[in-house]
Design a protein around this motif. Structure first.
Motif, PDB file in Angstrom:
ATOM      1  N   VAL A  60       0.815  -1.219   0.000  1.00 58.99           N
ATOM      2  CA  VAL A  60       0.000   0.000   0.000  1.00 58.99           C
ATOM      3  C   VAL A  60       0.850   1.272   0.000  1.00 58.99           C
ATOM      4  O   VAL A  60       0.316   2.369  -0.198  1.00 58.99           O
ATOM      5  CB  VAL A  60      -0.958   0.002   1.212  1.00 58.99           C
ATOM      6  CG1 VAL A  60      -1.954  -1.135   1.109  1.00 58.99           C
ATOM      7  CG2 VAL A  60      -0.182  -0.060   2.518  1.00 58.99           C
ATOM      8  N   ALA A  61       2.142   1.139   0.251  1.00 61.22           N
ATOM      9  CA  ALA A  61       3.013   2.328   0.255  1.00 61.22           C
ATOM     10  C   ALA A  61       4.420   1.899  -0.115  1.00 61.22           C
ATOM     11  O   ALA A  61       4.880   0.819   0.280  1.00 61.22           O
ATOM     12  CB  ALA A  61       3.003   3.003   1.631  1.00 61.22           C
ATOM     13  N   ASP A  62       5.113   2.721  -0.877  1.00 65.25           N
ATOM     14  CA  ASP A  62       6.526   2.456  -1.206  1.00 65.25           C
ATOM     15  C   ASP A  62       7.189   3.773  -1.603  1.00 65.25           C
ATOM     16  O   ASP A  62       6.517   4.727  -2.010  1.00 65.25           O
ATOM     17  CB  ASP A  62       6.644   1.428  -2.336  1.00 65.25           C
ATOM     18  CG  ASP A  62       6.053   1.929  -3.643  1.00 65.25           C
ATOM     19  OD1 ASP A  62       6.716   2.715  -4.351  1.00 65.25           O
ATOM     20  OD2 ASP A  62       4.895   1.532  -3.954  1.00 65.25           O
ATOM     21  N   HIS A  63       8.531   3.771  -1.484  1.00 66.50           N
ATOM     22  CA  HIS A  63       9.271   4.980  -1.877  1.00 66.50           C
ATOM     23  C   HIS A  63      10.651   4.577  -2.364  1.00 66.50           C
ATOM     24  O   HIS A  63      11.373   3.803  -1.718  1.00 66.50           O
ATOM     25  CB  HIS A  63       9.411   5.939  -0.695  1.00 66.50           C
ATOM     26  CG  HIS A  63      10.176   7.190  -1.040  1.00 66.50           C
ATOM     27  ND1 HIS A  63       9.684   8.154  -1.900  1.00 66.50           N
ATOM     28  CD2 HIS A  63      11.418   7.620  -0.655  1.00 66.50           C
ATOM     29  CE1 HIS A  63      10.561   9.123  -2.021  1.00 66.50           C
ATOM     30  NE2 HIS A  63      11.635   8.825  -1.283  1.00 66.50           N
ATOM     31  N   ASP A  64      11.006   5.145  -3.538  1.00 67.50           N
ATOM     32  CA  ASP A  64      12.342   5.016  -4.111  1.00 67.50           C
ATOM     33  C   ASP A  64      12.780   3.556  -4.266  1.00 67.50           C
ATOM     34  O   ASP A  64      13.916   3.187  -3.931  1.00 67.50           O
ATOM     35  CB  ASP A  64      13.365   5.778  -3.256  1.00 67.50           C
ATOM     36  CG  ASP A  64      14.566   6.237  -4.078  1.00 67.50           C
ATOM     37  OD1 ASP A  64      14.473   6.199  -5.326  1.00 67.50           O
ATOM     38  OD2 ASP A  64      15.596   6.607  -3.482  1.00 67.50           O
ATOM     39  N   LEU A  65      11.875   2.724  -4.777  1.00 67.24           N
ATOM     40  CA  LEU A  65      12.226   1.332  -5.014  1.00 67.24           C
ATOM     41  C   LEU A  65      13.233   1.236  -6.152  1.00 67.24           C
ATOM     42  O   LEU A  65      13.198   2.039  -7.107  1.00 67.24           O
ATOM     43  CB  LEU A  65      10.981   0.529  -5.389  1.00 67.24           C
ATOM     44  CG  LEU A  65       9.889   0.387  -4.330  1.00 67.24           C
ATOM     45  CD1 LEU A  65       8.706  -0.379  -4.908  1.00 67.24           C
ATOM     46  CD2 LEU A  65      10.430  -0.303  -3.090  1.00 67.24           C
ATOM     47  N   PRO A  66      14.139   0.259  -6.099  1.00 72.24           N
ATOM     48  CA  PRO A  66      15.053   0.070  -7.230  1.00 72.24           C
ATOM     49  C   PRO A  66      14.283  -0.344  -8.477  1.00 72.24           C
ATOM     50  O   PRO A  66      13.179  -0.874  -8.400  1.00 72.24           O
ATOM     51  CB  PRO A  66      15.991  -1.047  -6.748  1.00 72.24           C
ATOM     52  CG  PRO A  66      15.240  -1.753  -5.678  1.00 72.24           C
ATOM     53  CD  PRO A  66      14.392  -0.709  -5.012  1.00 72.24           C
ATOM     54  N   HIS A  67      14.930  -0.115  -9.615  1.00 78.77           N
ATOM     55  CA  HIS A  67      14.257  -0.333 -10.899  1.00 78.77           C
ATOM     56  C   HIS A  67      13.725  -1.759 -11.025  1.00 78.77           C
ATOM     57  O   HIS A  67      12.642  -1.976 -11.572  1.00 78.77           O
ATOM     58  CB  HIS A  67      15.232  -0.015 -12.050  1.00 78.77           C
ATOM     59  CG  HIS A  67      14.610  -0.193 -13.406  1.00 78.77           C
ATOM     60  ND1 HIS A  67      13.675   0.685 -13.918  1.00 78.77           N
ATOM     61  CD2 HIS A  67      14.799  -1.158 -14.361  1.00 78.77           C
ATOM     62  CE1 HIS A  67      13.297   0.280 -15.120  1.00 78.77           C
ATOM     63  NE2 HIS A  67      13.965  -0.844 -15.414  1.00 78.77           N
ATOM     64  N   GLY A  68      14.446  -2.734 -10.526  1.00 79.65           N
ATOM     65  CA  GLY A  68      14.025  -4.127 -10.660  1.00 79.65           C
ATOM     66  C   GLY A  68      12.721  -4.423  -9.950  1.00 79.65           C
ATOM     67  O   GLY A  68      11.919  -5.251 -10.412  1.00 79.65           O
ATOM     68  N   LEU A  69      12.456  -3.767  -8.818  1.00 75.93           N
ATOM     69  CA  LEU A  69      11.200  -3.977  -8.097  1.00 75.93           C
ATOM     70  C   LEU A  69      10.026  -3.259  -8.757  1.00 75.93           C
ATOM     71  O   LEU A  69       8.868  -3.507  -8.409  1.00 75.93           O
ATOM     72  CB  LEU A  69      11.343  -3.531  -6.639  1.00 75.93           C
ATOM     73  CG  LEU A  69      12.271  -4.368  -5.756  1.00 75.93           C
ATOM     74  CD1 LEU A  69      12.313  -3.802  -4.335  1.00 75.93           C
ATOM     75  CD2 LEU A  69      11.854  -5.831  -5.720  1.00 75.93           C
ATOM     76  N   LEU A  70      10.325  -2.352  -9.698  1.00 77.07           N
ATOM     77  CA  LEU A  70       9.269  -1.644 -10.425  1.00 77.07           C
ATOM     78  C   LEU A  70       8.871  -2.375 -11.704  1.00 77.07           C
ATOM     79  O   LEU A  70       7.991  -1.905 -12.437  1.00 77.07           O
ATOM     80  CB  LEU A  70       9.740  -0.230 -10.789  1.00 77.07           C
ATOM     81  CG  LEU A  70      10.086   0.696  -9.616  1.00 77.07           C
ATOM     82  CD1 LEU A  70      10.655   2.017 -10.135  1.00 77.07           C
ATOM     83  CD2 LEU A  70       8.856   0.951  -8.757  1.00 77.07           C
ATOM     84  N   TYR A  71       9.471  -3.512 -11.961  1.00 75.84           N
ATOM     85  CA  TYR A  71       9.250  -4.267 -13.194  1.00 75.84           C
ATOM     86  C   TYR A  71       7.760  -4.571 -13.381  1.00 75.84           C
ATOM     87  O   TYR A  71       7.093  -5.093 -12.493  1.00 75.84           O
ATOM     88  CB  TYR A  71      10.057  -5.564 -13.124  1.00 75.84           C
ATOM     89  CG  TYR A  71       9.849  -6.512 -14.287  1.00 75.84           C
ATOM     90  CD1 TYR A  71      10.393  -6.249 -15.536  1.00 75.84           C
ATOM     91  CD2 TYR A  71       9.100  -7.677 -14.114  1.00 75.84           C
ATOM     92  CE1 TYR A  71      10.210  -7.125 -16.600  1.00 75.84           C
ATOM     93  CE2 TYR A  71       8.899  -8.559 -15.159  1.00 75.84           C
ATOM     94  CZ  TYR A  71       9.457  -8.277 -16.403  1.00 75.84           C
ATOM     95  OH  TYR A  71       9.261  -9.142 -17.449  1.00 75.84           O
ATOM     96  N   ARG A  72       7.271  -4.246 -14.600  1.00 76.03           N
ATOM     97  CA  ARG A  72       5.870  -4.501 -14.976  1.00 76.03           C
ATOM     98  C   ARG A  72       4.889  -4.046 -13.885  1.00 76.03           C
ATOM     99  O   ARG A  72       4.151  -4.833 -13.321  1.00 76.03           O
ATOM    100  CB  ARG A  72       5.655  -5.978 -15.280  1.00 76.03           C
ATOM    101  CG  ARG A  72       6.283  -6.407 -16.598  1.00 76.03           C
ATOM    102  CD  ARG A  72       5.829  -7.798 -16.994  1.00 76.03           C
ATOM    103  NE  ARG A  72       6.385  -8.165 -18.296  1.00 76.03           N
ATOM    104  CZ  ARG A  72       6.192  -9.352 -18.891  1.00 76.03           C
ATOM    105  NH1 ARG A  72       5.434 -10.270 -18.278  1.00 76.03           N
ATOM    106  NH2 ARG A  72       6.734  -9.612 -20.060  1.00 76.03           N
TER     107      ARG A  72
END
Length: 562
Positions: A60-72
């Motif tokens: 429900v909340a996230d901040h500044d995740l690395p690119h790999g965790l943003l996949y699709r």
């Protein structure tokens, strides 16, 4: 700026506390707090999972995740599970801990989803409030593989604040939902109560009630079973607000879970499997996989036998507020059904009383005339045999007169059975009725409004009886008819200038006259009154006043709808 770690901790906790009080939007609040926490602690990234009672989780909340965790669209944050959630679900995550490696970050590397920006480890903190658990919070920085005891203690303190805030917001959302549900309940009750008072039959009310539930509440389906002997039969069902066809006669098996509701006094909750089984039993195809739960409540008036079972299905988890609203719905439906049945019984008794009265009237008037007609005919037969021609002719005239009077009485009684002519209005109908009795009726009407059907019919019946009395007993062929329609009552006055009734005789007449008694009962049944004024050679006046109920506003006007 003060570099004392204790001061920094206090500043962090104070800032987080102030942030938590700035919003009642749970997702927005968690995202803002997460950003503040990372900023104050010097950490780089973080995410929060909320876990429901079925152990399903959502980021429900996230901040500044690395690119790999943003996949699709953040697929790694949604699929599968991880070690921190596994420990949480098994109740082994009681305090803030160091997770040596992150399974989600390992998956990113294994499947080539993108860069991890140097993140390999994170700290995991459970979110609690008292004995209630809400989820976990993870925080990390590139290259950071260990969190000190002081750092974990600070994260735990923040997590306690977050847990309390989540609990507060959940309670706030529940209260908002409860208020909304009870507002909908009020609208439903007004509409069903209005419909129940508009002469809807008890047989038609189940479909109306279920249709209103479907339009006012966002439940996947609603169904109403009515008791039929020792069985419960489906009377109505709505799916996503629309009434569904009932092609088959659905009976509940004796071992069905709904019988638990029939045996109790409050609602019961079904498992997802039981809810899907009920949807399958009712042939609600396509709903089986959408249902998370179902609830059922007994439909009964307090102290009475059960009338039926009301059941609703939910596509999300049902709350205690839903159960309370469902119980109130079932109680209100029971009251309206019982009122409709009592009204039908009252009407049936009224019809029986009317038949009995007509039978007495036939006996008192037409039967006596026919008996006199029969005796006169026998007398004519004897006179003709004795060649008393003149006497026979007079008797024949009597027979004609008696037969005409009997026909007139019969027409009057038939007219009472079938009140035709009211479509032209009460005054016109009574004027036509008086003309049928060969009376000259002078009329006067004041006020103009539509009368309720029961009030108009009662005044029509009373007016008929009063005009009949003028014709039979007043010794005059003239009458005066006044209809006065006020805002709160309708008044009917019929008077004549005939022979009248002496005061002592009037008292006896009021006690013994079946017609006057019936007129009084009709008026009093609707909360009205009847008064008779008369004097010897001073004529007679009958006045009836019946209150007119205030009109019920339309549902859209009540609820503020278009």
């Amino acid at each position: 700026m003060n570099d004392d770690p204790r001061v920094q901790e206090l500043i962090t906790l104070k800032t987080i506390a102030e942030t938590l009080n700035q919003s009642n939007d749970l997702r927005l609040m968690l995202n803002i707090v997460l950003v503040k926490l990372l900023e104050l602690t010097g950490l780089s990234a973080g995410w929060i999972f909320l876990v429901d009672d079925e152990m399903s989780y959502e980021c429900v909340a996230d901040h500044d995740l690395p690119h790999g965790l943003l996949y699709r669209d953040k697929q790694p944050m949604r699929c599968e599970t991880c070690w921190c959630l596994d420990r949480y679900r098994s109740c082994k995550l009681q305090n803030a801990v160091n997770i040596l490696t992150c399974k989600r970050l390992m998956n990113v590397k294994e499947y080539g989803w993108g860069d991890t920006a140097g993140f390999t480890h994170h700290a995991t903190v459970p979110l609690y409030s008292g004995s209630r658990r809400f989820g976990v919070m993870n925080v990390a920085s590139p290259g950071k593989v260990h969190f000190s005891g002081e750092e974990l203690a600070l994260l735990e303190a923040v997590a306690y604040q977050l847990g309390s805030a989540v609990e507060r917001m959940r309670l706030y959302e529940a209260e908002q939902s409860r208020a909304d549900q009870y507002a909908r309940l009020g609208e439903f009750s007004r509409e069903l109560g209005t419909a129940g008072s508009m002469e809807h039959s008890a047989a038609a009310l189940p479909e109306l009630a279920v249709s209103l539930i479907g339009s006012h509440f966002h439940w996947a389906f609603a169904a109403l079973f009515e008791r039929d002997g020792f069985e419960f039969v489906l009377k109505a069902v709505s799916v996503e607000g629309q009434l569904a066809n009932r092609a088959a006669r659905h009976l509940l098996p004796e071992d069905h879970w709904l019988f638990e509701a029939a045996r109790g006094d409050r609602y019961v909750t079904a498992t997802p499997e039981q809810a899907a089984d009920l949807a399958d039993h009712l042939e609600l195809h396509g709903l089986q996989k959408k249902l998370s739960s179902a609830m059922a409540a007994p439909v009964r008036v307090v102290g009475a036998d059960i009338q039926g079972i009301l059941v609703v299905g939910h596509s999300a988890s049902a709350s205690h507020a839903d159960g309370g609203v469902l119980g109130a719905l079932a109680e209100h439906i029971a009251i309206v059904l019982e009122s409709a049945r009592m009204e039908e019984n009252r009407r049936e008794w009224t019809r029986l009383e009317e038949r009995n009265r007509l039978a007495r009237d036939l006996h008192d008037s037409v039967s006596q005339m026919l008996f006199s007609l029969s005796m006169t005919a026998k007398g004519v037969e004897g006179q003709l045999r004795g060649s008393h021609t003149e006497e026979a002719l007079e008797s024949v005239k009597d027979i004609q007169l008696l037969s005409q009077n009997a026909q007139r009485e019969m027409r009057a009684l038939i007219m009472q059975l079938r009140p035709t002519g009211l479509e032209a209005g009460l005054t016109s109908a009574l004027l036509a009725y008086g003309k049928g009795l060969k009376l000259r009726v002078r009329t006067r009407a004041t006020g103009s409004r539509e009368l309720p059907r029961n009030v108009e019919e009662a005044l029509w019946r009373i007016g008929q009886e009063a005009l009949n009395n003028v014709f039979k007993h007043a010794g005059t062929s003239e009458a005066c008819l006044v209809v006065q329609l006020d805002e709160d009552k309708a008044v009917l006055r019929i008077s004549d200038a005939g022979r009248g009734i002496a005061k002592k005789q009037l008292i006896q007449t009021n006690r013994r006259s079946l017609g006057l008694t019936t007129m009084k009962e009709r008026a009093e049944a609707l909360g009205g009154s009847l008064a008779i004024t008369s004097g010897y050679r001073k004529g007679t006046s009958i006045e009836v006043a019946i209150p007119i109920p205030m009109p019920v506003p339309a549902a859209s006007a009540i609820t503020g709808g278009d």
